[in-house]
Design a protein around this motif. Sequence first.
Motif: not given
Length: 461
Positions: A323-326, A368-371, A377-380, A383-385
């Motif tokens: 996260a720091g890099f981003k 927070h139901k997702e693992d 991956v959803d968040a990443l 971010l890409l999108y």
Amino acid sequence: MDIKAVFFDLDGTLFTSTRGVASSTRKAIQELRKKGIFIGIATGRGPAFAMPLLEDLDLDFAVTYNGQYIFTPKEVIFDNPLERKTLKKLMTYATQNHSDISLGTAHGVNGSGLLKFGETRIAGFLSGLLPSSTSGVARNSFKHIVRRVLPQNEDLADDEEEAVYQAMMVATKDETSRIQKAFPELLVTRSNPYSVDLIPQGIGKLPGIRRLGEKFNFELNQVMCFGDSENDVSMLTGVGYGIAMGNADSEIQKIATYITDTNNQDGIAKALAYYGLISYSAEKDFTSKDPNFNKVKEFHRLMDGKTQEIPRAFPPLEASFRAGFKVEEIVEFLYASAQGDKERFSKQVESLHLDIEKAVKKVERKAHKEDMLTGEVDALVDLLYFTYGSLVLAGVDPYEIFNTVHRANMGKIFPDGRPHFDPVTHKVLKPDDWEEKYAPEERIKKELERQQRVALKKQTK
């Protein structure tokens, strides 16, 4: 073989050059635990930095500040502050010699921005950002020892009564003997070429490991240690099996029981397998249908020596680094938009802080139901999108520009055929001729000018 405990140095050993922990090392630690072998870290870094690693890797104990502060997830085993008169003498010496100095306390490092890199961010992570889903060790640890590791008073760093366990001073190797002569009561050692660690004589990683052995019933000849730097010498030579990493200094390799592969080439797992403590087999690479992903993977294979081949979640500590890099790139994005207007840039950064606070409140309200892997991956990908969306709104085709940046990153190889890393920040260093040969800014500018010309021609037809 009768091994009851294994200890790892951090930088250059347990950490890869990009500050992660190799998947092979994580698997190795799990295998060691199943066999009932104690696992710890022995580092020149402080307890605030080491604390999340104990949770993340499920470790038993940590020897920090080169033996000055030793703890388990439940208690402090040993802490030995520097004497006040010695600290005053050190501060006077540093001032007279114009040397940056930092003081290591239980909550982090105060002083030189260079020397405290990483410590304060981790302290902040521990005190406020540890997720509620974190299990067992860290939550229990907070109840038992966090008040000793992280003082509650925010201004305690300015309190001269706060205990200091280690001093760090910017100094070249040539200056080591002069500093040692000035402070005969201290042990002067180093874990990188840029600075020295100063602790009392008679203290060190090996005495720290001995203390833990006395408490947990193991002898030094039943210990295996991994290291790569000068401050690892005592433990590598004093235990039953001293393992030098393939990236270790040549002097360290000469005194080791065994020399394994580098920290980027599964060195820890290979050494443990060599001694029959675990099983190890290399993993096969996969290729993505996304060509840009494969290019970035090529970069990480070049820099790290291998890549992650089985989907896995980033643990909190490593996620914080990523996260720091981003964030750094986001700040650069804002800086470019401000066009040198410092007041405007300051307001943009202030707005960014407010956006982060809003995002924290929004996320904390989520169920927070997702693992962990799915959520990350959803968040990443989001971010890409968003990044693609920003490029769409800017009217920029990223294809050739991405290739330009990739070529520039792949050019960060030194004449010896290897990447070099800053020993403090762990960022990839640039060879002397990199700016001349690979710096991407001018190429990016020319490509953007080309795209503008083509677009304008289309508009006039």
